[in-house]
Design an enzyme around this catalytic site. Structure first.
Site, PDB file in Angstrom:
ATOM      1  N   ARG A 274     -19.693 -13.121 -13.793  1.00  0.00           N
ATOM      2  CA  ARG A 274     -19.222 -12.804 -12.443  1.00  0.00           C
ATOM      3  C   ARG A 274     -20.199 -11.793 -11.848  1.00  0.00           C
ATOM      4  O   ARG A 274     -20.983 -12.108 -10.973  1.00  0.00           O
ATOM      5  CB  ARG A 274     -17.800 -12.207 -12.467  1.00  0.00           C
ATOM      6  CG  ARG A 274     -16.742 -13.109 -13.087  1.00  0.00           C
ATOM      7  CD  ARG A 274     -15.354 -12.537 -12.915  1.00  0.00           C
ATOM      8  NE  ARG A 274     -15.257 -11.135 -13.346  1.00  0.00           N
ATOM      9  CZ  ARG A 274     -14.147 -10.434 -13.429  1.00  0.00           C
ATOM     10  NH1 ARG A 274     -12.989 -10.977 -13.094  1.00  0.00           N
ATOM     11  NH2 ARG A 274     -14.156  -9.178 -13.835  1.00  0.00           N
TER      12      ARG A 274
ATOM     13  N   LYS B 293      -7.589   0.613  -9.816  1.00  0.00           N
ATOM     14  CA  LYS B 293      -7.848  -0.287  -8.678  1.00  0.00           C
ATOM     15  C   LYS B 293      -6.535  -0.883  -8.165  1.00  0.00           C
ATOM     16  O   LYS B 293      -5.513  -0.855  -8.859  1.00  0.00           O
ATOM     17  CB  LYS B 293      -8.805  -1.394  -9.124  1.00  0.00           C
ATOM     18  CG  LYS B 293      -8.257  -2.280 -10.246  1.00  0.00           C
ATOM     19  CD  LYS B 293      -9.335  -3.165 -10.848  1.00  0.00           C
ATOM     20  CE  LYS B 293      -8.754  -4.011 -11.970  1.00  0.00           C
ATOM     21  NZ  LYS B 293      -9.817  -4.723 -12.728  1.00  0.00           N
TER      22      LYS B 293
ATOM     23  N   MET C 262      12.861 -15.946   0.670  1.00  0.00           N
ATOM     24  CA  MET C 262      11.993 -14.843   1.099  1.00  0.00           C
ATOM     25  C   MET C 262      12.615 -13.478   0.833  1.00  0.00           C
ATOM     26  O   MET C 262      11.953 -12.560   0.352  1.00  0.00           O
ATOM     27  CB  MET C 262      11.655 -14.979   2.586  1.00  0.00           C
ATOM     28  CG  MET C 262      10.584 -13.990   3.038  1.00  0.00           C
ATOM     29  SD  MET C 262      10.176 -14.084   4.775  1.00  0.00           S
ATOM     30  CE  MET C 262       9.443 -15.707   4.890  1.00  0.00           C
TER      31      MET C 262
ATOM     32  N   TYR D  96      18.314 -23.076  -1.119  1.00  0.00           N
ATOM     33  CA  TYR D  96      17.409 -24.095  -0.574  1.00  0.00           C
ATOM     34  C   TYR D  96      17.165 -25.216  -1.577  1.00  0.00           C
ATOM     35  O   TYR D  96      16.981 -24.958  -2.775  1.00  0.00           O
ATOM     36  CB  TYR D  96      16.053 -23.467  -0.251  1.00  0.00           C
ATOM     37  CG  TYR D  96      16.021 -22.596   0.980  1.00  0.00           C
ATOM     38  CD1 TYR D  96      16.322 -23.120   2.239  1.00  0.00           C
ATOM     39  CD2 TYR D  96      15.643 -21.263   0.884  1.00  0.00           C
ATOM     40  CE1 TYR D  96      16.268 -22.316   3.371  1.00  0.00           C
ATOM     41  CE2 TYR D  96      15.573 -20.452   2.011  1.00  0.00           C
ATOM     42  CZ  TYR D  96      15.883 -20.982   3.256  1.00  0.00           C
ATOM     43  OH  TYR D  96      15.821 -20.194   4.360  1.00  0.00           O
TER      44      TYR D  96
HETATM   45  C1  LIG Z   1      -9.667  -4.387 -14.113  1.00  0.00           C
HETATM   46  C2  LIG Z   1     -10.799  -4.044 -14.989  1.00  0.00           C
HETATM   47  C3  LIG Z   1     -10.610  -3.306 -16.164  1.00  0.00           C
HETATM   48  C4  LIG Z   1      -9.231  -2.979 -16.702  1.00  0.00           C
HETATM   49  O1  LIG Z   1      -8.740  -4.108 -17.358  1.00  0.00           O
HETATM   50  P1  LIG Z   1      -7.285  -4.120 -18.053  1.00  0.00           P
HETATM   51  O2  LIG Z   1      -7.224  -5.441 -18.693  1.00  0.00           O
HETATM   52  O3  LIG Z   1      -6.306  -3.952 -16.952  1.00  0.00           O
HETATM   53  O4  LIG Z   1      -7.253  -2.982 -19.001  1.00  0.00           O
HETATM   54  C5  LIG Z   1     -11.723  -2.895 -16.881  1.00  0.00           C
HETATM   55  N1  LIG Z   1     -12.970  -3.241 -16.472  1.00  0.00           N
HETATM   56  C6  LIG Z   1     -13.195  -3.987 -15.369  1.00  0.00           C
HETATM   57  C7  LIG Z   1     -14.581  -4.327 -14.982  1.00  0.00           C
HETATM   58  C8  LIG Z   1     -12.126  -4.424 -14.596  1.00  0.00           C
HETATM   59  O5  LIG Z   1     -12.335  -5.171 -13.497  1.00  0.00           O
END
Ligand SMILES: *Cc1c(COP(=O)(O)O)cnc(C)c1O
Length: 380
Positions: free
Chosen positions: A145, A47, A318, A270
């Site tokens: 969630r 993802k 930045m 800054y």
């Molecule tokens: C992001 C995610 C993972 C992976 O988690 P890591 O800690 O990066 O290994 C697994 N399951 C779900 C549902 C996630 O959202």
């Protein structure tokens, strides 16, 4: 070739160089797979553009390492991944809604069904498609969630028409405290997940999936059929106690634009938060918070030139940071030279600690202005 031994060519135009070692990602996936018992297969979470490292090259590297099951968060990410991997199993954590159902079905993507509304949406998509459609079910075991509640799980198990046209391919849940091995929620979630799998068993024998990266290190009881690591593949430590079993994947270097020798004491940057004394050498590097080098690193981060620590002094702005390079030979800290911001001497996790965050946020915030180089692509 490990990134630490790499001598990069000049960075033309960009303020920095982001080197991503695909061979290390493949090594990490194989290392996790090797920890699993027979019959347990390791998936991969890609993802958010593979945690900021680039969906296409990372997904291809993982596929070539042997991974066949991929997870993304959003439907659009799944569609992008389908164009890269025509055959792999691709699961969508956020599930399905009426707008995306047709596209998911056409692309042979597998939504994770998180609540009864999504089960209905997918059932209707199957009716429209006139064929069975695959799906994972998500049961909530303590994260609160996404996922079916206990009552919804029991209700579903006795209401098989609810799943008409849906071919269940997996049941999953997600651990809230897997990086804290002693946390009591781990055991409770494990117990609730095993119970939910038993409740759902009459619907058919499907794969069970619970562990993320850290969950794999909680031991074999947490592996079930299909662990889903993300972070560990990308070199983030899955263990909070400082042990770091994974190969490093990312090297981030910024280019020096200018170096000044301080003749009279003066402040830097800054807010005038740092005072440079006479004789200090201050190098200005072309990386800033717009590149994901977080402003909270101001006056606290460590960078390196070769193995010499060079502290970030003054505010991160930045497009620029300032580092004290007094300990580096003057000829080495010249315009065009590269400063290691993440690398063999300073892991993603170490930088994240200095920023008051986690490695996940550091990687996913890395900007688009770096020149990106992928190592290990040719062997794949
Ligand atoms: C992001 C995610 C993972 C992976 O988690 P890591 O800690 O990066 O290994 C697994 N399951 C779900 C549902 C996630 O959202």
């Amino acid at each position: 070739m490990p990134p630490s031994k790499m001598t990069p060519g000049p960075v033309i135009g960009a303020g920095g160089l982001l080197t991503i070692d695909l061979a290390a990602i493949a090594t990490n996936w194989k290392m996790l797979q090797a920890k699993l018992g027979s019959g347990v297969t390791c998936g991969a979470v890609v993802k958010a553009d593979a945690y900021g490292l680039g969906l296409a090259p990372v997904a291809r590297a993982l596929k070539n390492a042997g991974c066949d099951t991929f997870f993304v968060a959003q439907a659009a990410e799944g569609l992008a991944l389908r164009a890269i991997l025509p055959e792999a199993e691709i699961c969508i954590f956020n599930g399905v809604d009426p707008d995306s159902a047709g596209a998911l079905a056409d692309a042979h993507l597998t939504p994770v069904l998180n609540h009864p509304g999504q089960i209905k949406d997918w059932r209707e998509a199957a009716a429209r498609a006139g064929r069975q459609l695959p799906a994972f079910l998500h049961v909530d075991t303590g994260m609160t969630r996404l996922g079916l509640s206990e009552d919804e799980t029991v209700a579903l198990a006795t209401d098989s028409p609810a799943l008409e046209g849906i071919r269940l391919t997996g049941v999953m849940s997600h651990l809230a405290c897997a990086d804290l091995p002693d946390h009591k929620l781990n055991g409770e979630q494990h117990k609730h997940f095993a119970a939910a799998c038993a409740v759902l068993a009459p619907l058919g024998q499907v794969r069970a999936s619970l562990a993320n990266s850290s969950g794999i290190f909680l031991g074999p009881a947490f592996h079930f059929d299909l662990p889903r690591p993300g972070a560990a593949l990308y070199g983030i430590s899955p263990q909070a106690d400082g042990r770091h079993p994974m190969a490093q994947v990312v090297k981030l270097q910024g280019k020096i634009l200018q170096t000044r020798v301080i003749d009279t004491p003066r402040t830097v940057g800054y807010g005038a938060t740092h005072r440079a004394e006479r004789g200090r050498h201050i190098a200005t590097v072309a990386v800033g918070y717009a590149d994901g080098y977080l402003r909270s690193l101001s006056d606290v981060a460590t960078a390196h030139m070769d193995n010499i620590p060079v502290p970030v002094v003054g505010r991160v702005s930045m497009d620029l940071i300032t580092v004290d390079v007094t300990d580096v030979a003057e000829n080495d800290a010249r315009p065009g030279a590269l400063v290691d911001l993440i690398g063999p001497h300073h892991s993603v996790d170490a930088l994240a600690r200095q920023a008051g965050t986690i490695g996940y946020e550091i990687l996913t915030m890395l900007g688009t202005r770096f020149e990106r180089r992928y190592l290990g692509e040719q062997q794949l």
